[in-house]
Design an enzyme around this catalytic site. Structure first.
Site, PDB file in Angstrom:
ATOM      1  N   ASN A  10       0.690  -1.066   0.008  1.00 57.62           N
ATOM      2  CA  ASN A  10       0.068   0.034   0.151  1.00 57.62           C
ATOM      3  C   ASN A  10       0.867   1.410  -0.123  1.00 57.62           C
ATOM      4  O   ASN A  10       1.523   1.571   0.891  1.00 57.62           O
ATOM      5  CB  ASN A  10      -0.744  -0.025   1.440  1.00 57.62           C
ATOM      6  CG  ASN A  10      -1.821   1.278   1.386  1.00 57.62           C
ATOM      7  OD1 ASN A  10      -1.858   1.937   0.317  1.00 57.62           O
ATOM      8  ND2 ASN A  10      -2.257   1.400   2.568  1.00 57.62           N
ATOM      9  N   LYS A  12      -0.127   4.418  -0.184  1.00 56.86           N
ATOM     10  CA  LYS A  12      -0.453   5.381   0.172  1.00 56.86           C
ATOM     11  C   LYS A  12      -0.202   6.712  -0.413  1.00 56.86           C
ATOM     12  O   LYS A  12      -0.381   6.777  -1.697  1.00 56.86           O
ATOM     13  CB  LYS A  12      -0.313   5.771   1.834  1.00 56.86           C
ATOM     14  CG  LYS A  12      -0.158   4.366   2.719  1.00 56.86           C
ATOM     15  CD  LYS A  12      -0.090   4.677   3.987  1.00 56.86           C
ATOM     16  CE  LYS A  12       0.269   3.304   4.650  1.00 56.86           C
ATOM     17  NZ  LYS A  12      -0.103   3.259   6.116  1.00 56.86           N
ATOM     18  N   HIS A  98      -9.474   0.478   4.883  1.00 54.62           N
ATOM     19  CA  HIS A  98      -8.409   0.884   5.519  1.00 54.62           C
ATOM     20  C   HIS A  98      -8.936   1.655   6.883  1.00 54.62           C
ATOM     21  O   HIS A  98      -9.500   2.890   6.708  1.00 54.62           O
ATOM     22  CB  HIS A  98      -7.442   1.605   4.603  1.00 54.62           C
ATOM     23  CG  HIS A  98      -5.960   1.614   5.091  1.00 54.62           C
ATOM     24  ND1 HIS A  98      -5.465   2.357   5.935  1.00 54.62           N
ATOM     25  CD2 HIS A  98      -4.928   0.890   4.754  1.00 54.62           C
ATOM     26  CE1 HIS A  98      -4.311   2.486   6.307  1.00 54.62           C
ATOM     27  NE2 HIS A  98      -3.762   1.256   5.631  1.00 54.62           N
ATOM     28  N   GLU A 100      -7.222   4.320   7.624  1.00 51.38           N
ATOM     29  CA  GLU A 100      -6.862   5.723   7.548  1.00 51.38           C
ATOM     30  C   GLU A 100      -8.245   6.422   7.100  1.00 51.38           C
ATOM     31  O   GLU A 100      -8.424   7.472   7.026  1.00 51.38           O
ATOM     32  CB  GLU A 100      -5.771   5.844   6.619  1.00 51.38           C
ATOM     33  CG  GLU A 100      -4.402   5.873   7.403  1.00 51.38           C
ATOM     34  CD  GLU A 100      -3.308   5.423   6.660  1.00 51.38           C
ATOM     35  OE1 GLU A 100      -3.410   5.364   5.339  1.00 51.38           O
ATOM     36  OE2 GLU A 100      -2.501   4.725   7.351  1.00 51.38           O
ATOM     37  N   GLU A 168      -5.717  -5.222  10.451  1.00 54.17           N
ATOM     38  CA  GLU A 168      -4.561  -4.426  10.578  1.00 54.17           C
ATOM     39  C   GLU A 168      -5.070  -3.558  11.960  1.00 54.17           C
ATOM     40  O   GLU A 168      -5.760  -2.688  12.114  1.00 54.17           O
ATOM     41  CB  GLU A 168      -4.739  -3.429   9.524  1.00 54.17           C
ATOM     42  CG  GLU A 168      -4.266  -3.937   7.920  1.00 54.17           C
ATOM     43  CD  GLU A 168      -3.845  -2.986   7.109  1.00 54.17           C
ATOM     44  OE1 GLU A 168      -2.580  -3.048   6.823  1.00 54.17           O
ATOM     45  OE2 GLU A 168      -4.554  -1.908   7.029  1.00 54.17           O
ATOM     46  N   GLY A 174       1.768   2.251  10.884  1.00 50.70           N
ATOM     47  CA  GLY A 174       2.859   3.349  10.527  1.00 50.70           C
ATOM     48  C   GLY A 174       3.382   3.730  11.929  1.00 50.70           C
ATOM     49  O   GLY A 174       4.041   4.860  12.102  1.00 50.70           O
ATOM     50  N   SER A 214       2.924  -2.156  10.295  1.00 45.69           N
ATOM     51  CA  SER A 214       4.494  -2.158  10.533  1.00 45.69           C
ATOM     52  C   SER A 214       5.209  -3.359  10.392  1.00 45.69           C
ATOM     53  O   SER A 214       5.972  -3.782  11.040  1.00 45.69           O
ATOM     54  CB  SER A 214       4.702  -1.851  12.342  1.00 45.69           C
ATOM     55  OG  SER A 214       4.341  -0.291  12.433  1.00 45.69           O
TER      56      SER A 214
HETATM   57  C1  PEP Z   1      -1.011  -0.073   5.993  1.00 46.59           C
HETATM   58  O1  PEP Z   1      -1.092   1.099   5.338  1.00 46.59           O
HETATM   59  O2  PEP Z   1      -1.947  -0.669   5.539  1.00 46.59           O
HETATM   60  C2  PEP Z   1       0.024  -0.477   6.549  1.00 46.59           C
HETATM   61  C3  PEP Z   1      -0.080  -1.845   7.236  1.00 46.59           C
HETATM   62  O3  PEP Z   1       1.064   0.563   6.934  1.00 46.59           O
HETATM   63  P1  PEP Z   1       2.417   0.282   7.431  1.00 46.59           P
HETATM   64  O4  PEP Z   1       3.004  -1.305   6.970  1.00 46.59           O
HETATM   65  O5  PEP Z   1       3.242   1.305   7.241  1.00 46.59           O
HETATM   66  O6  PEP Z   1       2.176   0.007   9.084  1.00 46.59           O
END
Ligand code: PEP
Length: 259
Positions: A10, A12, A98, A100, A168, A174, A214
């Protein structure tokens, strides 16, 4: 039949150097040359602006995913993209739910369910993201939260064969704070049990449940060894400058390694 390992990147809307025509083209070039595990399904989700560029240049074995889709097939919806427009452009996947978008854009469980239905109706496959906040985890509500998020989707769709569920935890996205293997496996197992109870035995056996939050080259190997972890959704680490070649290699092989 074992479930095919799945890795999603992803991208972003990260700042340059990761979100420019040049940087995206470099990533595509690196991925095209990377000796990825052919048994793993690899999907990348660039910002909407770059979707066609990536689809045009990425090798055919790798799929492109939109980071968003609207819940209506057409109409006066300025700024939105429909499932039909994506499939017409050779895009086969979309991310939905997601955190976000849930948190920053205020997307509700019901809207996410409507978007999932619209995506499936428009022939897209869906990476459906679910997960709890830190406050929800600390108050022991993790399984209740992911169950509520799944139930909302179940109310609108019956066929889960084109859905990959991405667990997630919001507190892990992040932040550099990855879930422990025990935490991930516990929730993935609960999601699979929910699938078995609410959708059916076949859905429980076949649906990929991937982990995001992460993930990096150092922690992905141990996570991938958990029974119910079928892959990853990777944000920041999928864009690590100059390293995405080997990161995707580690992720796709599910082995981890030093980058
Ligand atoms: C994501 O945006 O779905 C995600 C898992 O981000 P990160 O790996 O940066 O935590």
């Amino acid at each position: 039949m074992p479930r095919q390992f799945f890795v999603g990147g992803n991208f972003k809307m990260f700042d340059p150097p990761n979100g420019t025509i040049k940087s995206i083209t470099d990533i595509v070039h690196n991925l095209n040359g990377a000796p990825l595990d052919p048994k793993t399904e690899v999907v990348v989700a660039p910002p909407a602006l770059f979707i066609l560029l990536v689809r045009e240049h990425l090798k055919a074995e790798l799929e492109v995913c939109s980071q968003n889709v609207f819940d209506k097939p057409n109409g006066a919806f300025t700024g939105e993209i429909s499932a039909e427009q994506l499939t017409d452009s050779g895009i086969k996947w979309t991310l939905i739910g997601h955190s976000e978008r849930r948190v920053v854009m205020g997307e509700t469980d019901e809207f996410i369910a409507s978007k999932t239905k619209a995506a499936l109706d428009g022939s897209l496959s869906v990476i459906l993201c679910i997960g709890e906040t830190l406050e929800q985890r600390d108050s022991g509500r993790t399984i209740d939260v992911v169950t509520r998020q799944l139930n909302a989707v179940k109310a609108k769709i019956g066929d889960w064969s084109k859905i990959v569920v991405a667990y997630e935890p919001v507190w892990a996205i992040g932040t550099g704070k990855v879930a422990t293997t025990e935490q991930a496996q516990e929730v993935h197992k609960a999601i699979r049990e929910w699938l078995g109870k609410e959708v059916g035995k076949e859905a429980a056996e076949k649906t990929r449940v991937i982990y995001g939050g992460s993930v990096n080259e150092k922690n992905c190997g141990e996570l991938a060894r958990q029974d119910d972890v079928d892959g990853f959704l990777v944000g920041g680490a999928s864009l690590k400058p100059a390293c995405e070649f080997c990161l995707f290699l580690f992720f796709s092989a599910g082995t981890g390694g030093e980058c």
